[in-house]
Design an enzyme around this catalytic site. Structure first.
Site, PDB file in Angstrom:
ATOM      1  N   LYS A 163       3.933   2.095  -2.638  1.00  0.00           N
ATOM      2  CA  LYS A 163       4.250   3.310  -3.396  1.00  0.00           C
ATOM      3  C   LYS A 163       5.733   3.626  -3.159  1.00  0.00           C
ATOM      4  CE  LYS A 163      -0.255   5.186  -1.730  1.00  0.00           C
ATOM      5  NZ  LYS A 163      -1.331   4.703  -2.506  1.00  0.00           N
ATOM      6  N   SER A 213       0.828  -1.206   0.000  1.00  0.00           N
ATOM      7  CA  SER A 213       0.000   0.000   0.000  1.00  0.00           C
ATOM      8  C   SER A 213       0.865   1.260   0.000  1.00  0.00           C
ATOM      9  CB  SER A 213      -0.959  -0.063   1.178  1.00  0.00           C
ATOM     10  OG  SER A 213      -2.090   0.679   0.871  1.00  0.00           O
ATOM     11  N   TRP A 247     -10.451   0.237  -4.699  1.00  0.00           N
ATOM     12  CA  TRP A 247      -9.851   1.534  -4.348  1.00  0.00           C
ATOM     13  C   TRP A 247      -8.450   1.669  -4.975  1.00  0.00           C
ATOM     14  CZ3 TRP A 247     -11.369   5.993  -2.590  1.00  0.00           C
ATOM     15  CH2 TRP A 247     -10.545   6.818  -1.811  1.00  0.00           C
ATOM     16  N   HIS A 257      -7.781  -5.766   0.837  1.00  0.00           N
ATOM     17  CA  HIS A 257      -6.552  -4.969   0.900  1.00  0.00           C
ATOM     18  C   HIS A 257      -5.661  -5.460   2.043  1.00  0.00           C
ATOM     19  CE1 HIS A 257      -4.197  -1.327   0.319  1.00  0.00           C
ATOM     20  NE2 HIS A 257      -4.249  -1.090   1.620  1.00  0.00           N
TER      21      HIS A 257
HETATM   22  C1  GTR Z   1      -5.433   4.226   2.128  1.00  0.00           C
HETATM   23  C2  GTR Z   1      -4.916   5.117   1.029  1.00  0.00           C
HETATM   24  C3  GTR Z   1      -4.217   4.291   0.015  1.00  0.00           C
HETATM   25  C4  GTR Z   1      -3.284   3.263   0.618  1.00  0.00           C
HETATM   26  C5  GTR Z   1      -3.759   2.713   1.950  1.00  0.00           C
HETATM   27  C6  GTR Z   1      -2.707   1.997   2.800  1.00  0.00           C
HETATM   28  O1  GTR Z   1      -6.181   4.878   3.048  1.00  0.00           O
HETATM   29  O2  GTR Z   1      -6.000   5.793   0.478  1.00  0.00           O
HETATM   30  O3  GTR Z   1      -3.565   5.119  -0.917  1.00  0.00           O
HETATM   31  O4  GTR Z   1      -2.006   3.753   0.705  1.00  0.00           O
HETATM   32  O5  GTR Z   1      -4.302   3.675   2.749  1.00  0.00           O
HETATM   33  O6  GTR Z   1      -1.553   2.426   2.905  1.00  0.00           O
HETATM   34  O7  GTR Z   1      -3.074   0.973   3.393  1.00  0.00           O
END
Ligand code: GTR
Length: 385
Positions: free
Chosen positions: A227, A223, A314, A365
Site C-alpha cells: 500500500k 501487503s 482477503w 499471502h
Molecule cells: C493484514 C491486513 C492487510 C495487510 C496485511 C499485511 O492483517 O488486513 O491489509 O496489510 O495485514 O500487511 O500483511
C-alpha cells in the site's frame, strides 16, 4: 458479547464473486469540475494534482513537505560484501525540523561486477528486521539480496518502525514527533503516510550515491508495505517503477468491490494507518471520491506491477487486476499501450511486457523468490525499452 461482535464482523466479509455489489467507479479522466481530461497537460496540471489532494485528504493523510534538512551519514561500508560481489553501505538518514530530528537507516547493496551505476530495488520492510540483514547471516526469500546482486541489480531496504512503529499506541513516536499538527488534523498522515515519507527521503539519498542509477529506482512493498509503495510512487515521480505485492485493501484492490478486507475492517484493526477522514467511508465505499485504480493511475506513465496469491482472497486478486485495468486510460494519455485482458490471467502466469503488470502466484499471502523473479523480468523489460 465479544463473540457476538466478532461473528457479525466476520459475516460482513464477502468471498463470493456473485455477491459483489453492482458498482460504478469514479471517472478517472473527468475533473472535479466535470471537464474531460484528454491530454497529458490537463492530466498533469489539473486532474493529477486534484486526485493527489483527494487521496491525501480522505485516505492516506497529507504528506508534509516542510522539513529543514535531510542529512546522510555512512555508518558502515564494505566494498567487498557477499564474497566481493557487492558493495554494502549502511546509511543513517536524519530528518530535521524545528530543532527536532529523527533518524532511520538504509541498507544498500550494489553489484561490483559492473562499472556503471546500478538500478536499485528498495524494499519497504514491514516484517522483522532480520529479513533485511546487512550481515547476510539471515538470507530471507522476502528480500533475496544475493539473487538481486547476481542479476545485476542493487537491493536496498529500510524498516518502517523507524518512521512510525506499526502499532496503534505508538505509531506517533518517531517521524510524527516532528509534525504535531499532523496528529491534530483529520487529514493528517499516520503510519502509512510516514512510511511513504521515508521512502522519499531514501530517494533523496539515492540520488547522491554514485553507485546508484537514480533514474532506475524501483520501490517495492508487500501487503501494508505494498500500500505504501503505491502511495510513495504516486507522490514521488523519482521512483521510476512500483511493485505492490499482495497489497489488497487500500493498496491495489478496488474498494467498491467490497470483497475480502473492507474499509471498516481495516480502519478498525489498523486505526493508525490512514487519516481520520478515511473512517467516514466505513461501510460506505460508494461515498469515496476516489478508488484504487486512481492511485495506480497517478503513477502513469511509470510501470506498475501488482501481485496477489491464490490463497489470499482477503487481498482480492480480481479487484487488484481490475484496478490495473481501470488505470489504463491514464497510460493511454502517454501512448503507453497496456491492453490487459478483461479477466485476470490464470494463476502463476505473469503479465510482464505491459506498463501494468500482474501475477497471481499459487500460494499464500507472502512475498517469495517466485515473486522477485517476476519483478526482475518486469524491471528488465521496462528499463531496457
Ligand atoms: C493484514 C491486513 C492487510 C495487510 C496485511 C499485511 O492483517 O488486513 O491489509 O496489510 O495485514 O500487511 O500483511
Amino acid at each position: 458479547l465479544f463473540t457476538g461482535i466478532y461473528i457479525s464482523m466476520s459475516f460482513s466479509q464477502n468471498y463470493d464473486e456473485s455477491k459483489v455489489p453492482f458498482y460504478t467507479l469514479p471517472s478517472l479522466l473527468v475533473s472535479g469540475q466535470n471537464q474531460p481530461i484528454k491530454d497529458t497537460a490537463s492530466w498533469e496540471h489539473a486532474r493529477r494534482p486534484e486526485l493527489l489532494t483527494l487521496f491525501s485528504n480522505y485516505v492516506y493523510g497529507t504528506t508534509p513537505k516542510d522539513f529543514d534538512s535531510v542529512r546522510f551519514g555512512i555508518e558502515n561500508e564494505d566494498p567487498a560484501a557477499m564474497n566481493g560481489k557487492a558493495r554494502l553501505k549502511e546509511v543513517a538518514i536524519r530528518v530535521y525540523r524545528q530543532n527536532k530530528s529523527i533518524t532511520f537507516h538504509l541498507v544498500l547493496f550494489t553489484p561490483t561486477a559492473q562499472a556503471s551505476p546500478a538500478a536499485v530495488f528498495v524494499l519497504i520492510n514491514n516484517r522483522g528486521r532480520s529479513h533485511t540483514d546487512p550481515k547476510r547471516v539471515v538470507q530471507s526469500d522476502f528480500w533475496p539480496a544475493e539473487m538481486m546482486i547476481d542479476s545485476g541489480y542493487g537491493i536496498a531496504a529500510f524498516h518502517v518502525s523507524e518512521l512510525a512503529p506499526d502499532r496503534k499506541d505508538s505509531y506517533a513516536d518517531a517521524l510524527l514527533q516532528l509534525y504535531p499538527e499532523q496528529l491534530a488534523a483529520d487529514n493528517g498522515m499516520k503510519a502509512i503516510g510516514a512510511w511513504a515519507f521515508g521512502a522519499s527521503r531514501v530517494m533523496d539519498y539515492l540520488v547522491t550515491d554514485g553507485h546508484v542509477n537514480a533514474k532506475q529506482v524501483v520501490i517495492v512493498g508487500h501487503s501494508r508495505g505494498g500500500k505504501t509503495a503505491l502511495w510513495a510512487a504516486a507522490q514521488d515521480e523519482r521512483f521510476s517503477l512500483c511493485i505492490s505485492n499482495c497489497s489488497g485493501n487500500t493498496g491495489a484492490a478496488l474498494a467498491r468491490r467490497q470483497f475480502g478486507e473492507r474499509i471498516a475492517k481495516i480502519n478498525a484493526t489498523f486505526p493508525h494507518w490512514f487519516c481520520n477522514n478515511y473512517k467516514r467511508f466505513n461501510d460506505n465505499e460508494t461515498a469515496l471520491p476516489v478508488d484504487q485504480h486512481m492511485l495506480i493511475a497517478l503513477i502513469a506513465p511509470r510501470p506498475v506491477y501488482a501481485t496477489n496469491a491464490t490463497e489470499d482472497l482477503w487481498a482480492d486478486p480480481k479487484g487488484t487486476f481490475l484496478a490495473l485495468k481501470n488505470a489504463e486510460p491514464a497510460y493511454a494519455l502517454y501512448h503507453k499501450k497496456s491492453n490487459l485482458p478483461a479477466d485476470p490471467p490464470s494463476p502463476g502466469h505473469a503479465i510482464l511486457y505491459a506498463p501494468l503488470g500482474y501475477h497471481n502466484r499459487i500460494g499464500v499471502h507472502d512475498m517469495t523468490r517466485f515473486d522477485w523473479i517476476q519483478f526482475i523480468q518486469f524491471a528488465r523489460h521496462h528499463f531496457r525499452s
